[in-house]
Design a protein around this motif. Structure first.
Motif, PDB file in Angstrom:
ATOM      1  N   VAL A 163       0.841  -1.201   0.000  1.00 53.59           N
ATOM      2  CA  VAL A 163       0.000   0.000   0.000  1.00 53.59           C
ATOM      3  C   VAL A 163       0.872   1.245   0.000  1.00 53.59           C
ATOM      4  O   VAL A 163       1.677   1.459   0.914  1.00 53.59           O
ATOM      5  CB  VAL A 163      -0.940  -0.002   1.218  1.00 53.59           C
ATOM      6  CG1 VAL A 163      -1.740   1.294   1.270  1.00 53.59           C
ATOM      7  CG2 VAL A 163      -1.866  -1.211   1.157  1.00 53.59           C
ATOM      8  N   GLY A 164       0.708   2.064  -1.016  1.00 50.05           N
ATOM      9  CA  GLY A 164       1.439   3.317  -1.109  1.00 50.05           C
ATOM     10  C   GLY A 164       0.508   4.470  -1.398  1.00 50.05           C
ATOM     11  O   GLY A 164      -0.718   4.312  -1.421  1.00 50.05           O
ATOM     12  N   THR A 165       1.095   5.621  -1.626  1.00 51.51           N
ATOM     13  CA  THR A 165       0.322   6.830  -1.916  1.00 51.51           C
ATOM     14  C   THR A 165       0.485   7.295  -3.352  1.00 51.51           C
ATOM     15  O   THR A 165      -0.082   8.301  -3.755  1.00 51.51           O
ATOM     16  CB  THR A 165       0.783   7.974  -1.003  1.00 51.51           C
ATOM     17  OG1 THR A 165       2.202   8.150  -1.187  1.00 51.51           O
ATOM     18  CG2 THR A 165       0.490   7.681   0.453  1.00 51.51           C
ATOM     19  N   GLY A 166       1.280   6.580  -4.149  1.00 49.21           N
ATOM     20  CA  GLY A 166       1.594   7.015  -5.498  1.00 49.21           C
ATOM     21  C   GLY A 166       0.464   6.797  -6.481  1.00 49.21           C
ATOM     22  O   GLY A 166      -0.573   6.214  -6.160  1.00 49.21           O
ATOM     23  N   PRO A 167       0.667   7.239  -7.720  1.00 51.63           N
ATOM     24  CA  PRO A 167      -0.374   7.136  -8.741  1.00 51.63           C
ATOM     25  C   PRO A 167      -0.616   5.724  -9.244  1.00 51.63           C
ATOM     26  O   PRO A 167      -1.581   5.469  -9.964  1.00 51.63           O
ATOM     27  CB  PRO A 167       0.133   8.041  -9.861  1.00 51.63           C
ATOM     28  CG  PRO A 167       1.611   8.091  -9.677  1.00 51.63           C
ATOM     29  CD  PRO A 167       1.837   8.004  -8.202  1.00 51.63           C
ATOM     30  N   TYR A 168       0.270   4.776  -8.879  1.00 47.48           N
ATOM     31  CA  TYR A 168       0.105   3.388  -9.310  1.00 47.48           C
ATOM     32  C   TYR A 168       0.217   2.454  -8.112  1.00 47.48           C
ATOM     33  O   TYR A 168       0.831   2.790  -7.102  1.00 47.48           O
ATOM     34  CB  TYR A 168       1.163   3.015 -10.359  1.00 47.48           C
ATOM     35  CG  TYR A 168       0.970   3.762 -11.665  1.00 47.48           C
ATOM     36  CD1 TYR A 168       0.203   3.219 -12.691  1.00 47.48           C
ATOM     37  CD2 TYR A 168       1.528   5.020 -11.839  1.00 47.48           C
ATOM     38  CE1 TYR A 168       0.003   3.916 -13.875  1.00 47.48           C
ATOM     39  CE2 TYR A 168       1.322   5.727 -13.009  1.00 47.48           C
ATOM     40  CZ  TYR A 168       0.563   5.170 -14.023  1.00 47.48           C
ATOM     41  OH  TYR A 168       0.353   5.874 -15.186  1.00 47.48           O
ATOM     42  N   LYS A 169      -0.387   1.282  -8.269  1.00 47.22           N
ATOM     43  CA  LYS A 169      -0.302   0.250  -7.239  1.00 47.22           C
ATOM     44  C   LYS A 169      -0.015  -1.092  -7.899  1.00 47.22           C
ATOM     45  O   LYS A 169      -0.369  -1.329  -9.052  1.00 47.22           O
ATOM     46  CB  LYS A 169      -1.585   0.172  -6.421  1.00 47.22           C
ATOM     47  CG  LYS A 169      -2.823  -0.243  -7.212  1.00 47.22           C
ATOM     48  CD  LYS A 169      -4.046  -0.338  -6.311  1.00 47.22           C
ATOM     49  CE  LYS A 169      -5.285  -0.780  -7.088  1.00 47.22           C
ATOM     50  NZ  LYS A 169      -6.466  -0.925  -6.200  1.00 47.22           N
TER      51      LYS A 169
END
Length: 569
Positions: A221-227
């Motif tokens: 789980v991240g905050t970036g535009p992709y997962k």
């Protein structure tokens, strides 16, 4: 960067040092003027990488290949734009810095959130930075060594079960973060902008599986535009755009599919057949086989898709100065071990290596001016490094002096990771040249990239191995404090020299103009010690399909995926 990244930015001055040597953008249109009608209906970006993911954990990340993925999945307070300027990321602006330079105050974007919906708060940064400081001893946790409390947190041996926060960090409210320093440290913005230990992670997710959370799509789980949506180790990974992402620009490319392949010639073939959109991302653009580059250069159509970018990586042969079994340890400026190190270096014809391994110099050049790559501050000058001289006669005499019976060098093994064509080609050329010019057979031991990094840098298990560094910023400190100072996070050879230590400590505390002569003296001392055997400086080569919009790379990084679009074709 050991094949990547960041270290202690000791003595680095503000962002004037961050200027790029040059920036490449594929000449296929401007995304600001491209209409949706001219875009391909399938916004899926496909490309190969010859390196599997080592880790996507901010506390452990240690390779440039991983960073090129990681920078699209996670965010920090600040980041670099494509021209290597520091700009706000989750912070709404650059920090307010107290007059004494000791306190940084950041305001956070209240809209920022993890892709699972959890909001990003100041306490998430306290957790993330503290965890990196504690767990990143062999990576980049030292980014926080000027933050109050680092001396305590960095000594915590089991942070996952004994979570100790950096006492110099506080959260007056959910969207205000205050960081106090032990001394003025005006380059902290640069540290925070690097895609490394300073990215925010979701404690609720990470605490469920501290070691492996990043490797599973459900918990990466991240905050970036992709997962991440799928990951099959050593095979492939897919990343999808995050719906309604909080940041900007919103992704146009919806899917990114990456194949991990062992032979990049297969990747080039698939590119030419239309199966891939680009070649070079995720590996600093240095993976394309020389034969393919030469062939493509001669093709009137494909040659227009081939782009070269000056990169900032050097590779060299590293010796162990600590292993009990190493014939290279000790004897810094003279003595048997010194003579053996010198012999191995002087027995290498770099011009031959460049011809064989780098397509006659298209993809690399001989490292003759010290370890700091040509074009960067601290470069000693063309042909200024005596260790790069080819002198087989002297090499044989030195080998005889250092190893008169031949027993010390009878069973040498050179360890390397064959994930990049240039690593394999230079290893095979080294083996051939040492045999021809010294009469010694050196075994070659290729090893998976992630395992190689762990064994060479973290565990320090090898007496003779490929080492490399890609500059994070244009300042000599980046090289010395990380690689050739006792305790440096990437000092896999355990090299240490009191003279070098003193010179670097002095230079780290000086303005850049004063520091350069001291760093140069440290380089000269390492040369006197025969601390390494220089090999080559890198150039990056990329293939971009003409329908790609916004694709490119600068001297340090690939451009972000959410800046790209796939045009009609």
């Amino acid at each position: 960067m050991s094949d990547l990244l960041v270290g202690k930015l000791r003595g680095l001055r503000p962002l004037a040092v961050m200027g790029a040597i040059g920036v490449l953008v594929a000449a296929c249109g401007n995304s600001t003027t491209t209409t949706s009608a001219s875009l391909a209906p399938d916004q899926t970006l496909r490309f190969p990488s010859d390196s599997d993911i080592g880790t996507l954990d901010p506390a452990q990340i240690n390779a440039e290949t991983d960073v090129e993925l990681y920078q699209n999945l996670f965010d920090g307070l600040l980041k670099f734009d494509d021209k290597l300027n520091v700009v706000p990321d989750i912070a709404t602006k650059l920090p307010d810095i107290s007059p004494d330079g000791m306190t940084y105050t950041f305001k956070l974007n209240p809209n920022a959130k993890f892709w699972n919906g959890d909001p990003v708060t100041a306490t998430d940064f306290i957790y993330s930075f503290s965890r990196s400081a504690a767990e990143g001893g062999n990576a980049y946790g030292t980014d926080f060594d000027h933050v109050v409390g680092y001396d305590v947190v960095s000594k915590v041996t089991d942070w996952a079960h004994h979570q100790t926060m950096l006492s110099g960090m506080s959260a007056p409210d959910a969207h205000t973060l205050v960081i106090k320093m032990i001394s003025p440290w005006y380059v902290f913005n640069t540290e925070l902008a690097l895609a490394s230990a300073a990215q925010v992670i979701d404690s609720k997710v990470v605490n469920t599986d501290d070691a492996n959370w990043w490797s599973k799509p459900a918990t990466a789980v991240g905050t970036g535009p992709y997962k991440m949506v799928s990951y099959i180790p050593k095979q492939s990974a897919q990343f999808d755009a995050v719906p309604n992402w909080w940041g900007s620009p919103q992704p146009t490319v919806q899917h990114v599919k990456i194949d991990f392949i062992g032979d990049m010639s297969q990747g080039v073939a698939k590119y030419e057949q239309g199966g891939y959109d680009l070649i070079g991302y995720g590996g600093m653009g240095s993976d394309t086989p020389a034969a393919d580059i030469l062939r493509i250069q001669g093709d009137p159509t494909e040659s227009k898709q081939l782009q070269f970018v000056n990169k900032v990586r050097t590779i060299w042969v590293q010796y162990s100065f600590s292993l009990a079994s190493s014939p290279f340890k000790g004897d810094l400026q003279s003595g048997p071990a010194h003579d053996i190190r010198m012999a191995l270096s002087l027995a290498i014809d770099r011009n031959q290596m460049v011809t064989v391994a780098c397509a006659n110099g298209i993809t690399c050049s001989a490292a003759t001016g010290g370890l700091i790559t040509k074009g960067l501050k601290g470069y000693l000058g063309d042909n200024a490094d005596p260790l790069a001289k080819f002198d087989p006669t002297q090499a044989k005499a030195l080998l005889k002096s250092g190893d008169p019976t031949g027993t010390k060098t009878a069973n040498l093994t050179y360890h390397y990771d064959p994930n990049k064509a240039i690593y394999k080609a230079t290893a095979e050329n080294l083996q051939a040249q040492w045999q021809a010019n010294l009469g010694i057979h050196v075994n070659l031991a290729p090893q998976d990239h992630a395992a190689f990094l762990k064994s060479s840098t973290a565990k320090k298990e090898y007496a003779l191995f490929r080492e490399g560094w890609q500059a994070d910023y244009d300042h000599p400190q980046d090289w010395f404090d990380n690689i050739f100072i006792k305790g440096g996070g990437n000092n896999g050879g355990d090299f240490t020299d009191p003279i070098v230590e003193q010179l670097v400590a002095k230079a780290d505390a000086e303005p850049l103009a004063q520091a350069i002569p001291d760093y140069n003296k440290a380089s000269q001392q390492m040369i006197a010690d025969a601390a390494y055997a220089p090999l080559v400086y890198f150039k990056g080569e990329f293939l971009f399909k003409p329908y790609l919009i916004g694709a490119g790379s600068n001297n340090f990084n690939d451009f972000y995926w959410n800046e790209m679009k796939i045009g009609s074709h």
